[in-house]
Design a protein around this motif. Structure first.
Motif, PDB file in Angstrom:
ATOM      1  N   ALA A 134      44.426  31.903  34.593  1.00 21.09           N
ATOM      2  CA  ALA A 134      43.601  33.113  34.532  1.00 21.09           C
ATOM      3  C   ALA A 134      43.636  33.870  35.851  1.00 21.09           C
ATOM      4  CB  ALA A 134      42.162  32.742  34.171  1.00 21.09           C
ATOM      5  N   ALA A 135      43.580  33.134  36.974  1.00 21.44           N
ATOM      6  CA  ALA A 135      43.615  33.782  38.291  1.00 21.44           C
ATOM      7  C   ALA A 135      44.930  34.510  38.512  1.00 21.44           C
ATOM      8  CB  ALA A 135      43.394  32.738  39.387  1.00 21.44           C
ATOM      9  N   VAL A 136      46.035  33.862  38.139  1.00 21.62           N
ATOM     10  CA  VAL A 136      47.343  34.501  38.281  1.00 21.62           C
ATOM     11  C   VAL A 136      47.444  35.727  37.381  1.00 21.62           C
ATOM     12  CG1 VAL A 136      49.819  34.208  37.889  1.00 21.62           C
ATOM     13  CG2 VAL A 136      48.512  32.396  38.995  1.00 21.62           C
ATOM     14  N   GLY A 137      46.937  35.605  36.154  1.00 24.98           N
ATOM     15  CA  GLY A 137      46.989  36.720  35.223  1.00 24.98           C
ATOM     16  C   GLY A 137      46.175  37.909  35.685  1.00 24.98           C
ATOM     17  N   LEU A 138      44.948  37.650  36.159  1.00 25.62           N
ATOM     18  CA  LEU A 138      44.088  38.741  36.636  1.00 25.62           C
ATOM     19  C   LEU A 138      44.690  39.423  37.864  1.00 25.62           C
ATOM     20  CD1 LEU A 138      40.544  37.113  36.247  1.00 25.62           C
ATOM     21  CD2 LEU A 138      41.486  39.009  34.915  1.00 25.62           C
ATOM     22  N   THR A 139      45.254  38.618  38.760  1.00 27.72           N
ATOM     23  CA  THR A 139      45.887  39.191  39.950  1.00 27.72           C
ATOM     24  C   THR A 139      47.064  40.082  39.573  1.00 27.72           C
ATOM     25  OG1 THR A 139      45.258  37.246  41.246  1.00 27.72           O
ATOM     26  CG2 THR A 139      46.991  38.646  42.148  1.00 27.72           C
ATOM     27  N   SER A 140      47.851  39.619  38.600  1.00 29.78           N
ATOM     28  CA  SER A 140      49.012  40.385  38.164  1.00 29.78           C
ATOM     29  C   SER A 140      48.600  41.693  37.496  1.00 29.78           C
ATOM     30  CB  SER A 140      49.852  39.539  37.198  1.00 29.78           C
ATOM     31  OG  SER A 140      50.959  40.271  36.733  1.00 29.78           O
ATOM     32  N   VAL A 141      47.579  41.633  36.636  1.00 31.58           N
ATOM     33  CA  VAL A 141      47.117  42.839  35.937  1.00 31.58           C
ATOM     34  C   VAL A 141      46.534  43.840  36.926  1.00 31.58           C
ATOM     35  CG1 VAL A 141      45.414  43.718  34.295  1.00 31.58           C
ATOM     36  CG2 VAL A 141      46.753  41.685  33.734  1.00 31.58           C
ATOM     37  N   SER A 142      45.722  43.349  37.874  1.00 32.20           N
ATOM     38  CA  SER A 142      45.095  44.236  38.857  1.00 32.20           C
ATOM     39  C   SER A 142      46.138  44.894  39.750  1.00 32.20           C
ATOM     40  CB  SER A 142      44.100  43.450  39.718  1.00 32.20           C
ATOM     41  OG  SER A 142      43.080  42.890  38.929  1.00 32.20           O
ATOM     42  N   ALA A 143      47.207  44.153  40.066  1.00 33.72           N
ATOM     43  CA  ALA A 143      48.224  44.679  40.978  1.00 33.72           C
ATOM     44  C   ALA A 143      49.027  45.815  40.368  1.00 33.72           C
ATOM     45  CB  ALA A 143      49.164  43.549  41.408  1.00 33.72           C
ATOM     46  N   ARG A 144      49.042  45.906  39.043  1.00 32.84           N
ATOM     47  CA  ARG A 144      49.815  46.967  38.389  1.00 32.84           C
ATOM     48  C   ARG A 144      49.293  48.350  38.750  1.00 32.84           C
ATOM     49  NH1 ARG A 144      50.085  44.345  32.282  1.00 32.84           N
ATOM     50  NH2 ARG A 144      51.308  42.479  32.839  1.00 32.84           N
ATOM     51  N   GLU A 145      47.989  48.445  38.997  1.00 31.56           N
ATOM     52  CA  GLU A 145      47.389  49.730  39.328  1.00 31.56           C
ATOM     53  C   GLU A 145      47.261  49.934  40.833  1.00 31.56           C
ATOM     54  OE1 GLU A 145      46.871  51.770  36.882  1.00 31.56           O
ATOM     55  OE2 GLU A 145      47.421  50.244  35.396  1.00 31.56           O
ATOM     56  N   ALA A 146      47.711  48.975  41.615  1.00 31.16           N
ATOM     57  CA  ALA A 146      47.602  49.070  43.074  1.00 31.16           C
ATOM     58  C   ALA A 146      48.952  49.468  43.672  1.00 31.16           C
ATOM     59  CB  ALA A 146      47.117  47.737  43.645  1.00 31.16           C
ATOM     60  N   GLY A 147      49.020  49.410  44.996  1.00 31.53           N
ATOM     61  CA  GLY A 147      50.238  49.808  45.690  1.00 31.53           C
ATOM     62  C   GLY A 147      51.290  48.716  45.730  1.00 31.53           C
ATOM     63  N   GLU A 148      52.406  49.029  46.384  1.00 34.76           N
ATOM     64  CA  GLU A 148      53.516  48.089  46.470  1.00 34.76           C
ATOM     65  C   GLU A 148      53.143  46.832  47.243  1.00 34.76           C
ATOM     66  OE1 GLU A 148      56.360  48.290  44.886  1.00 34.76           O
ATOM     67  OE2 GLU A 148      55.584  50.115  43.952  1.00 34.76           O
ATOM     68  N   ARG A 149      52.251  46.979  48.211  1.00 37.89           N
ATOM     69  CA  ARG A 149      51.823  45.815  48.992  1.00 37.89           C
ATOM     70  C   ARG A 149      51.168  44.787  48.081  1.00 37.89           C
ATOM     71  NH1 ARG A 149      49.994  43.751  53.921  1.00 37.89           N
ATOM     72  NH2 ARG A 149      47.982  42.690  53.790  1.00 37.89           N
TER      73      ARG A 149
END
Length: 217
Positions: free
Chosen positions: A70-85
């Motif tokens: 779940a932690a990996v999934g949430l991090t991945s989903v959240s990163a889609r709307e964030a920057g390249e960093r």
């Protein structure tokens, strides 16, 4: 190794421990121990049952696997709307977290299985606690290395420069709850007393549940 490989490893270790427990189930005492004191001695028992024994060893591993995925999934989903960093951090975070989950799951399931088969005591507890601490320290070092590697490619924003081991600490920031520039997360400013109060409230219920569980055991 990719993140999914480590989770397959968790399943493989659990299957091996279940096979070990099944083939040596005659060594499990009746009633079988289900709770242990801090010095590794049993203080609660239940009727000997293979399904119960498998559940005792499998449930912690299952919970850790779900939390990690779940932690990996949430991090991945959240990163889609964030920057390249943040996308680069998310890509590197999955394997690091899944490796940590593999090691702590392995330590716990092997320790629980050994305890059911009669190999309990201070040494077993010492080995389990030492293993959990070492794996957690290694996890922290890997996260630190990940952030350094990402920062070499994508320099952090002003607020992110105040992150220390995943915690935000900035005496010059008057806010207790802070939104980071990455557009991905909100955190607490632990340089403010209010942040510690919020953290205490968040930890109060799970801590109470653990204490009640220990008392009930």
């Amino acid at each position: 190794m990719r993140a999914w490989g480590w989770y397959l490893g968790i399943a493989a270790v659990l299957a091996a421990c279940w096979f070990w427990l099944w083939t040596n189930f005659h060594l499990v005492p009746d009633p079988m121990p289900i709770h242990f004191t801090l010095d590794g001695q049993p203080d609660a028992w239940a009727t000997k049952s293979l399904p119960s024994a498998l559940s005792l060893t499998g449930l912690p591993t299952l919970m850790l696997g779900i939390v990690g995925a779940a932690a990996v999934g949430l991090t991945s989903v959240s990163a889609r709307e964030a920057g390249e960093r943040q996308k680069m951090i998310s890509t590197g975070f999955g394997p690091v977290l899944s490796r940590w989950m593999f090691w702590i799951s392995t330590i716990i399931v092997v320790s629980f299985t050994a305890s059911l088969l009669g190999h309990y005591g201070p040494l077993n507890d010492l080995l389990m606690v030492s293993g959990l601490i070492l794996s957690t320290v290694f996890f922290g070092l890997r996260i630190r290395t990940l952030y350094r590697r990402v920062s070499a490619v994508y320099p952090p924003g002003e607020k992110e420069q105040h992150m220390r081991y995943g915690f935000y600490w900035n005496r010059d920031d008057p806010d207790t709850v802070v939104s980071l520039e990455n557009g991905m997360s909100t955190t607490l400013n632990f340089a403010r007393p209010g942040a510690w109060g919020i953290l205490a409230l968040l930890l109060a219920l799970p801590t109470l549940a653990i204490i009640l569980g220990l008392l009930a055991g």
